[in-house]
Every structure is written in C-alpha cells, then in structure tokens.
Design a protein around this motif. Sequence first.
Motif, mmCIF file in Angstrom:
data_model
loop_
_atom_site.group_PDB
_atom_site.id
_atom_site.type_symbol
_atom_site.label_atom_id
_atom_site.label_comp_id
_atom_site.label_asym_id
_atom_site.label_seq_id
_atom_site.Cartn_x
_atom_site.Cartn_y
_atom_site.Cartn_z
ATOM 1 N N VAL A 151 82.462 103.416 -36.777
ATOM 2 C CA VAL A 151 81.173 103.955 -37.223
ATOM 3 C C VAL A 151 81.065 105.406 -36.760
ATOM 4 N N PHE A 152 80.669 106.296 -37.670
ATOM 5 C CA PHE A 152 80.490 107.707 -37.333
ATOM 6 C C PHE A 152 79.014 108.100 -37.283
ATOM 7 N N ILE A 153 78.184 107.456 -38.107
ATOM 8 C CA ILE A 153 76.730 107.634 -38.026
ATOM 9 C C ILE A 153 76.100 106.255 -38.098
ATOM 10 N N THR A 154 75.285 105.935 -37.113
ATOM 11 C CA THR A 154 74.702 104.598 -37.035
ATOM 12 C C THR A 154 73.647 104.384 -38.117
ATOM 13 N N SER A 155 73.239 103.121 -38.264
ATOM 14 C CA SER A 155 72.203 102.787 -39.246
ATOM 15 C C SER A 155 70.867 103.445 -38.892
ATOM 16 N N GLN A 156 70.730 103.880 -37.626
ATOM 17 C CA GLN A 156 69.527 104.600 -37.199
ATOM 18 C C GLN A 156 69.627 106.106 -37.470
ATOM 19 N N GLY A 157 70.771 106.515 -38.023
ATOM 20 C CA GLY A 157 70.961 107.922 -38.352
ATOM 21 C C GLY A 157 71.474 108.768 -37.212
ATOM 22 N N LEU A 158 71.963 108.127 -36.134
ATOM 23 C CA LEU A 158 72.436 108.872 -34.964
ATOM 24 C C LEU A 158 73.963 109.009 -34.988
ATOM 25 N N PRO A 159 74.474 110.185 -34.620
ATOM 26 C CA PRO A 159 75.929 110.380 -34.592
ATOM 27 C C PRO A 159 76.560 109.652 -33.413
ATOM 28 N N THR A 160 77.762 109.130 -33.615
ATOM 29 C CA THR A 160 78.489 108.442 -32.542
ATOM 30 C C THR A 160 79.433 109.424 -31.840
ATOM 31 N N TYR A 161 80.139 108.913 -30.805
ATOM 32 C CA TYR A 161 81.118 109.744 -30.098
ATOM 33 C C TYR A 161 82.134 110.332 -31.072
ATOM 34 N N GLU A 162 82.529 109.526 -32.061
ATOM 35 C CA GLU A 162 83.551 109.975 -33.011
ATOM 36 C C GLU A 162 83.096 111.213 -33.772
ATOM 37 N N THR A 163 81.834 111.192 -34.214
ATOM 38 C CA THR A 163 81.288 112.330 -34.956
ATOM 39 C C THR A 163 81.215 113.571 -34.069
ATOM 40 N N LYS A 164 80.820 113.364 -32.831
ATOM 41 C CA LYS A 164 80.741 114.499 -31.896
ATOM 42 C C LYS A 164 82.132 115.083 -31.629
ATOM 43 N N GLU A 165 83.161 114.233 -31.623
ATOM 44 C CA GLU A 165 84.535 114.725 -31.445
ATOM 45 C C GLU A 165 84.959 115.603 -32.614
ATOM 46 N N LEU A 166 84.517 115.249 -33.813
ATOM 47 C CA LEU A 166 84.800 116.101 -34.976
ATOM 48 C C LEU A 166 84.155 117.469 -34.787
ATOM 49 N N GLY A 167 82.903 117.460 -34.333
ATOM 50 C CA GLY A 167 82.205 118.721 -34.075
ATOM 51 C C GLY A 167 82.878 119.526 -32.985
ATOM 52 N N LEU A 168 83.343 118.829 -31.945
ATOM 53 C CA LEU A 168 84.022 119.496 -30.834
ATOM 54 C C LEU A 168 85.297 120.187 -31.314
ATOM 55 N N THR A 169 86.069 119.487 -32.125
ATOM 56 C CA THR A 169 87.316 120.075 -32.639
ATOM 57 C C THR A 169 87.028 121.322 -33.462
ATOM 58 N N GLU A 170 86.031 121.212 -34.326
ATOM 59 C CA GLU A 170 85.648 122.361 -35.161
ATOM 60 C C GLU A 170 85.239 123.548 -34.275
ATOM 61 N N GLU A 171 84.456 123.267 -33.246
ATOM 62 C CA GLU A 171 83.940 124.326 -32.375
ATOM 63 C C GLU A 171 85.040 124.943 -31.522
ATOM 64 N N LYS A 172 85.986 124.128 -31.084
ATOM 65 C CA LYS A 172 87.106 124.653 -30.277
ATOM 66 C C LYS A 172 87.885 125.705 -31.052
ATOM 67 N N PHE A 173 88.246 125.375 -32.298
ATOM 68 C CA PHE A 173 89.049 126.318 -33.089
ATOM 69 C C PHE A 173 88.229 127.522 -33.543
ATOM 70 N N LYS A 174 86.920 127.363 -33.606
ATOM 71 C CA LYS A 174 86.043 128.500 -33.917
ATOM 72 C C LYS A 174 85.911 129.405 -32.692
ATOM 73 N N THR A 175 85.794 128.785 -31.503
ATOM 74 C CA THR A 175 85.632 129.534 -30.259
ATOM 75 C C THR A 175 86.910 130.276 -29.873
ATOM 76 N N TYR A 176 88.056 129.649 -30.148
ATOM 77 C CA TYR A 176 89.353 130.202 -29.747
ATOM 78 C C TYR A 176 90.291 130.153 -30.953
ATOM 79 N N PRO A 177 89.996 130.982 -31.972
ATOM 80 C CA PRO A 177 90.698 130.873 -33.265
ATOM 81 C C PRO A 177 92.201 131.107 -33.198
ATOM 82 N N GLU A 178 92.658 131.872 -32.212
ATOM 83 C CA GLU A 178 94.089 132.156 -32.108
ATOM 84 C C GLU A 178 94.856 131.065 -31.364
ATOM 85 N N MET A 179 94.181 129.957 -31.063
ATOM 86 C CA MET A 179 94.776 128.877 -30.265
ATOM 87 C C MET A 179 95.989 128.256 -30.966
ATOM 88 N N ASP A 180 97.078 128.102 -30.199
ATOM 89 C CA ASP A 180 98.289 127.450 -30.704
ATOM 90 C C ASP A 180 98.310 125.960 -30.391
#
Length: 585
Positions: A318-347
């Motif tokens: 489950v990525f978004i619960t029936s109550q409309g709340l994001p799960t850990y999995e969804t937050k990990e997607l956001g984290l990955t996106e933010e990491k590569f945005k914060t440090y775009p030259e990352m290898d």
Amino acid sequence: VISVRYIRLNKMQKIGNLIKEVLTNLSIEEVGFSVEHPADLKMGDYSTNVALAIGKGVERNPKELAEKIITEIIRLNLDKNIEKVEIAGNGFINFYLSRKFFANSVEEILNSAESFGKNNLLEGKKIMVEYTDPNPFKPFHIGHLMSNVIGESISRLVEFSGAEVVRANYQGDLGLHVAKAIYGLLENEKLQSKAGSNALQASNIGRAYVSGAELYEIDEKAKKEIDEINKKLYIKSDNKKDKKINEIYDWGFRVTMEAFEDLYKILGTKFDFYFLESVMADIGQDIVNGNIGKIFEESDGAIVFKAEKYDPKLHTRVFITSQGLPTYETKELGLTEEKFKTYPEMDLSIMVTANEQMDYMRVVMKVIFLIHPEHAAKMRHITHGMMRLASGKMGSRKGNVITGESLLNDARDAILEKMTDRNFSPEKEEKVANEVSVSALKYSILKQGIGGDIIYDFEKSISFEGDSGPYLQYSYARANSVLEKAQKENILPDPHAFSSEIFEVEKLLYKFPEIVLRSAGEYEPHYIANYLIEVARAYNSFYGNMVIVDKKDKTSSYKIALTYAFSFVMKNGLYLLGIVAPKKM
C-alpha cells in the motif's frame, strides 16, 4: 581475478601483473587466477593458484607448469623484492618477500603517514550515504546506533578511496509513532516537563511513546484517539491545526532532535543533509497520484502497487491508505526524488538500514526503476542485522529498549572504574572514558560482517585485552609511549638500520592498503577491524619480546621506525572504523 584498474598498485596487484607478464612470455593464454595470503605466514607472504587454473584448462601437470612459471618469475624479479618462490601442494606457488621489501614498506609507511592506505578506487565519484535515521519522539535505540556506526565507517572508507562524500539523515517527523508519543504525553503531563537536559526530556518523550504504543494495541478508545491525532498532524492549514497538539509536537521535535545531535557529537558524526518525512510525504504523494493507472492502482479505497506483476518474488504494498495518508513506501519515493534534486551530480546513493526493511525496500526500488531507471541504477541498499543480548531482541514497542545513550553511558561508567589508577585530570579522564566507550561499541558492531546479527557481550567489549576496541586503542597508546621514550633518548627512526630478522608485525603492516581496498570495494568494515586486531597482537608480541629503545642497539632506530609505521597504520585503521586513537590511556 586480478584487477589492474588502479594507478596506485599494492604488492598483491604487482604480483598479479608479474604473473600475467610471465604467462605472456611463456605463450600461455591468460586465465582467471587468484593471488592470496596464506593463512600461515610460514607458507609465504603470497600464494597463487595460476598453475592449477591453467592445468585444468589444458590438461597439463600443474607442478610442471608451476616450475616453468617460477623460473620465469625469478628471471623477472629485477627489484629483488621476492626472496624465493616455491611450489606447495598440488601446484600452488608460494612467494616469500625479501628483507629489503619489508624495510622498504616500513619506509613507505613513514613517508605516507596518515595517507598510507588511501587508494583511487572511487576517485571523482560523488556519493551520498544515508544512515542512522532515528525518529523524533522515539528512543534512539540500538538499531540506530548500529546504522550510525556502520554508515559512518562506510562513509570514511569511500572517502579514503577518493570519493567526495556527503552524509544524510532521514528523520521520521510524522507518522503513527508521533501520534502515539503525543497521546502518551497528553495522558501524563509530568512527561511534558521542560526541566533537565535534552537527553532527560527526550527520555520522557520516549517513555510516552512506549505507553502510547502499548495502549494502541489493547485499548480501542486510545487507538481511535491516536488515529485522530495522526490525522491532525497531517493538516497543513494553520486555522485548522490543533494548537495543543502542535505545541507538544514543536517541543518534542526540537528536544529529540537536539538530543540526537548530542549523541552524534559523541559518536563522531556530522551530517550534511537532513531530510524530513513531513516534506517527503507530499513529494511522494504527487509521484503516486501522477502514476495511478500506469504503475499504481486502486484497491478497497487505497492506492497500491502490485509488485508481483513485475517480479514473482515481490508482493503488493500500500502506498496511500484508504484514509488518504501516505505510507513509508510513498515517503521513500519522495526521499529518492529529493536526494537527486538536492545533489544532482550524485553518482551513488547508499542507504544503510536494518535487514527488516529489505523486503519493502525491494518493492520501492522496483517502483523507482519503473519511474526513474536512471536513479535506480545509482542506488545501493546496505542492510545490517540486529544487536541482541541474552534476553533476545531489543525493541522500543515493548518498553524493554536499551537506548544507544544508556549503552554508551554504561560502558563509560565501567571504563571509568578501570581507570582509577591513571594519572589524569577529571576532564581528561572523562574524555578518554568517552572515547574508549565509543570504541567498545563500535568495534563490537564492526568486527563481523554487516548482514549478521550481533550477540553483544558487554564485559568483553570493554576489556583492554583481547578482541576489543579498547585493546586496539591501548595498543596505539603503548606505541606512542615507546615513541615518546625514543624522543627523550634522541633515537631517530631509520628504516635502513635493520637486522636480518623479519618481525611478524612487518609481515602484516604492508597489507593495510589491500585491506582498505577490499573493505571499500565490498562496503565491509569488518575486514579492517579483524586486520587491526591481528596487527595489534603482533606489535604487542614484538613489544613484549625485546627492548625497543636502546642506544647500545644499532637496530634500535629500525625498531623505532617500525613502531612509527605501526602507529600510522593503527591510527588510519581506527579512523576508518570511526574510532579515536588516544595517545595516552
């Protein structure tokens, strides 16, 4: 198979290249072969299976091949660093390094000093290492301590291997655990006390979390109230926020984060980036919503990813619960996106977590691969086991948690008792005790492979004898006391004033760059931890069997040089484990 991709070749790589040259000269087609250290130093300094590997392919007698190879090796041994080469067993070739080689290696260590062991395995690479990841409002438990110790050591290893490293920490500042802690605080206002240190206030918040977590499981009314608090924490609009809940939240977040910082200072870690779940939740939710019907689908009011459609070894999450709340999995997607945005030259993005997060992270990684394959190719998930005592697994949900801070404090207090006869000021004594307690815990964690569970033996961990961090520090301090004595006697180090005897410690010191290279390549600090114990034992044997500082001894200056070499290797190795090397103990 021997690799020659590195510019700064160590002796093992040079022997591998020598063997390849020999095969070319003998018109023998190159095969995969290994160059290793024999388990017994009496069997030589290096050993290769090249004759066996060739013989297997062409059905020739390995011993006859070995004899031809040895003859050519001796002819090409122009620098005379190899003393002799012998056949062993069914066709293994053993190399014995020369007295000249060991003396030269001591000189190289003295010249390199704190750079000795560095390599260019990851030169030019930009790497982010995410580790520790404690949650505000919860105790800093042993799992966080393990992640911190392992993550810091890996960060130092890849830096030592030429990479540019940034350290990241992912904080769970939103979620059901926060709601449970706030409920516990509301139920017991004494725990909301603003008196005392950050550690004391954070401890009270941790107790509130334990109380809330227990009630959530057994009390339906409490469960409903905690779920309601959790919903309120996600409200963004100021005029809709619950003022009381947000006041407690702001205080609890600040106190626990500051308490974590106090611990990081003790542990020798400083982070470059802090990512918060509250921020990652929105980013992740946008990603999920933008991919409904493509990757995600609705199921009973929730948004899920049916990973088994892509890999039968995976499962639906489950990525978004029936109550409309994001799960850990969804937050990990956001984290990955933010990491590569914060440090775009990352290898490379390295994440260090417990083994129990492996399954859900595999599902997350599959989603990342489907949405951003370029990100997935640059990610590595390193997982570690659990630390256990005789009572079994330690978990904060059951209230029997042993926090990282309490374990460090217990070790420090026990070490202070052992230091009663030391001639230190109270401030110096406290400083050394803290450094030694950290080494006791770090070495206990790092001395075995990362993936396995650890049975923690408190008494052995703080011992100044045997297999422990304090033993390594004590060995380094002992070497420094020898060097101080030599300076008083005005005996200078001379790597050329050697006798014919080759000491066991010499046969180990030159291996340090090989150990670092392997540890960095495999992200496994335990190779360094085990090597340092071996070197320390060899030096202590050397120390115990002879007089090192002696003006009448013409070879004393070489023994001093050897002691300097040991101290540099020990200091560099301890640094890579995240352990301070005190000059006096």
